[in-house]
Design an enzyme around this catalytic site. Structure first.
Site, PDB file in Angstrom:
ATOM      1  N   ILE A  35       6.721  96.786   8.096  1.00  0.00           N
ATOM      2  CA  ILE A  35       5.261  96.999   8.756  1.00  0.00           C
ATOM      3  C   ILE A  35       5.340  97.691   9.940  1.00  0.00           C
ATOM      4  O   ILE A  35       4.323  98.167  10.267  1.00  0.00           O
ATOM      5  CB  ILE A  35       4.473  95.536   8.601  1.00  0.00           C
ATOM      6  CG1 ILE A  35       3.102  95.945   8.943  1.00  0.00           C
ATOM      7  CG2 ILE A  35       5.120  94.598   9.744  1.00  0.00           C
ATOM      8  CD1 ILE A  35       2.120  94.880   8.479  1.00  0.00           C
ATOM      9  N   ARG A  36       6.590  97.293  10.819  1.00  0.00           N
ATOM     10  CA  ARG A  36       6.732  97.855  11.968  1.00  0.00           C
ATOM     11  C   ARG A  36       7.911  98.905  11.779  1.00  0.00           C
ATOM     12  O   ARG A  36       8.919  98.814  11.125  1.00  0.00           O
ATOM     13  CB  ARG A  36       6.753  97.189  13.227  1.00  0.00           C
ATOM     14  CG  ARG A  36       8.166  96.115  12.899  1.00  0.00           C
ATOM     15  CD  ARG A  36       7.998  95.012  13.696  1.00  0.00           C
ATOM     16  NE  ARG A  36       8.610  93.590  12.915  1.00  0.00           N
ATOM     17  CZ  ARG A  36       9.907  93.299  13.348  1.00  0.00           C
ATOM     18  NH1 ARG A  36      10.269  93.697  14.465  1.00  0.00           N
ATOM     19  NH2 ARG A  36      10.562  92.414  12.758  1.00  0.00           N
ATOM     20  N   TYR A 138       5.843  76.858   3.832  1.00  0.00           N
ATOM     21  CA  TYR A 138       7.124  77.915   3.330  1.00  0.00           C
ATOM     22  C   TYR A 138       7.731  77.377   2.129  1.00  0.00           C
ATOM     23  O   TYR A 138       8.299  77.951   1.303  1.00  0.00           O
ATOM     24  CB  TYR A 138       7.995  77.542   4.650  1.00  0.00           C
ATOM     25  CG  TYR A 138       9.224  78.410   4.530  1.00  0.00           C
ATOM     26  CD1 TYR A 138       9.186  79.872   4.509  1.00  0.00           C
ATOM     27  CD2 TYR A 138      10.411  77.940   4.530  1.00  0.00           C
ATOM     28  CE1 TYR A 138      10.378  80.881   4.669  1.00  0.00           C
ATOM     29  CE2 TYR A 138      11.781  78.680   4.556  1.00  0.00           C
ATOM     30  CZ  TYR A 138      11.621  80.127   4.514  1.00  0.00           C
ATOM     31  OH  TYR A 138      12.787  80.860   4.638  1.00  0.00           O
ATOM     32  N   LYS A 142       8.430  78.845  -1.410  1.00  0.00           N
ATOM     33  CA  LYS A 142       9.688  79.223  -1.951  1.00  0.00           C
ATOM     34  C   LYS A 142       9.891  78.687  -3.300  1.00  0.00           C
ATOM     35  O   LYS A 142      10.460  79.388  -4.087  1.00  0.00           O
ATOM     36  CB  LYS A 142      10.774  78.605  -1.056  1.00  0.00           C
ATOM     37  CG  LYS A 142      11.029  79.218   0.210  1.00  0.00           C
ATOM     38  CD  LYS A 142      11.283  80.825   0.284  1.00  0.00           C
ATOM     39  CE  LYS A 142      11.711  81.751   1.491  1.00  0.00           C
ATOM     40  NZ  LYS A 142      11.749  82.919   1.260  1.00  0.00           N
TER      41      LYS A 142
HETATM   42  C1  AKB Z   1      13.876  78.818   8.467  1.00  0.00           C
HETATM   43  O1  AKB Z   1      14.444  77.860   9.277  1.00  0.00           O
HETATM   44  O2  AKB Z   1      12.752  78.786   8.289  1.00  0.00           O
HETATM   45  C2  AKB Z   1      14.844  79.511   7.742  1.00  0.00           C
HETATM   46  C3  AKB Z   1      15.305  79.036   6.516  1.00  0.00           C
HETATM   47  C4  AKB Z   1      16.350  77.931   6.498  1.00  0.00           C
HETATM   48  O3  AKB Z   1      14.693  79.362   5.644  1.00  0.00           O
HETATM   49  N1  AKB Z   1      16.011  79.895   8.435  1.00  0.00           N
END
Ligand code: AKB
Length: 316
Positions: A35-36, A138, A142
């Site tokens: 994107i950059r 996150y 995942k």
């Molecule tokens: C994070 O800390 O978010 C990453 C990972 C372990 O996916 N480095």
């Protein structure tokens, strides 16, 4: 694998992956996108927002890509601060990338993470196939991403492959917004100030890996015979497991005056505590002969040497 397009090419993994792949397959065979714009580019580069599905498809088509490596993503700590944006970017970007791969019949790589595990996952020797109930956005992304990649393989025959990366340590591009980033920061601060204040508490173990091993793992998995892969996506891989006091001790062996203290950041500590202490990577070893080269002391020696060289350059 000859014509590779990479998203997130200016990120921590992407920036080094581009150089590695250009060495392996030729500069003009690797299209970097982000994107950059990078400050300098060693080969073909295009600006790409991974939310723009049409442009992603057109760039891959025009380039004649046969492989797509989708690296663009928000890391754990940043995603926790803005979960809706994280969902949209991490899942929207992945969906666009998988659709591009499906339409153009591309081999596909995207990383998962130890963040795909949660507090109810077995903490030690975490199996390849186990309970995954992460408590971070996150982690949710995942797990959904791992399943989505499996889905595109079983339903559409897309040759999807991936690993669960541990914390990655490198002296080239700093990471941004991760929980494991302390293990990178500590080396920079050791060289700059001889002291580090850790935001992760003593006794908190997490899996880690030096970047050269992570890059080699990507190449090896993508080159592996697909017939021999049972898991395809989300292979556990690790090189070492340590807590902050162990990396500090490793630095002290090279720099005896180095000191560490602690000022724990509750948000990142909570994430770290929800992740495994040490994962079991036997499936990666069995199915595509994964083997890391660097242990903690070998990584420390190389990191400190490279960062000192950089410092000398900065100073002159
Ligand atoms: C994070 O800390 O978010 C990453 C990972 C372990 O996916 N480095």
């Amino acid at each position: 694998m000859k014509k590779i397009m990479i998203t997130g090419a200016c990120g921590q993994i992407g920036s080094e992956l581009v150089e590695k792949l250009r060495k392996e397959y030729g500069t003009d065979n690797v299209l970097a996108t982000d994107i950059r714009k990078p400050t300098s580019s060693s080969g073909p580069f295009e600006v790409l927002d991974v939310m723009d599905a049409e442009r992603m498809y057109e760039l891959a088509k025009q380039f004649g890509a046969d492989t797509l490596m989708h690296m663009a993503a928000l890391l754990s700590a940043t995603a926790e601060k803005n979960p809706v944006f994280a969902w949209n970017l991490n899942m929207g970007g992945l969906m666009n990338a998988l659709e591009t791969a499906r339409k153009l019949d591309l081999q596909f790589f995207t990383p998962s993470s130890i963040g795909a595990f949660g507090p109810t996952t077995p903490k030690d020797n975490t199996p390849q196939d186990t309970l995954q109930r992460p408590t971070t956005m996150y982690g949710v992304n995942k797990v959904a991403g791992e399943l989505l990649c499996d889905y595109y393989y079983t339903h559409f025959g897309v040759d999807t492959r991936g690993v669960r990366f541990p914390g990655l340590i490198s002296n080239v591009t700093p990471p941004g917004g991760g929980t494991t980033d302390y293990a990178v920061d500590i080396y920079y601060k050791a060289v700059e100030e001889g002291h580090y204040t850790s935001y992760i508490a003593e006794g908190t173990y997490m899996d880690m890996m030096y970047m050269p091993d992570a890059l080699q793992a990507i190449v090896d998995l993508m080159e592996a015979d697909g017939e021999k892969l049972i898991h395809r996506n989300a292979f556990n891989i690790t090189a070492m497991s340590f807590a902050p006091e162990h990396i500090a001790a490793s630095i002290k062996r090279v720099m005896p005056t180095f000191t560490i203290d602690y000022d724990v950041d509750v948000a990142r500590q909570t994430i770290a505590e929800s992740w495994p202490n040490k994962i079991d990577d036997q499936a990666a070893k069995d199915e595509w002969q994964f083997q890391a080269q660097y242990d903690l002391d070998a990584m420390t020696a190389d990191m400190l040497e490279k960062l000192r060289q950089k410092n000398i350059k900065h100073a002159s």
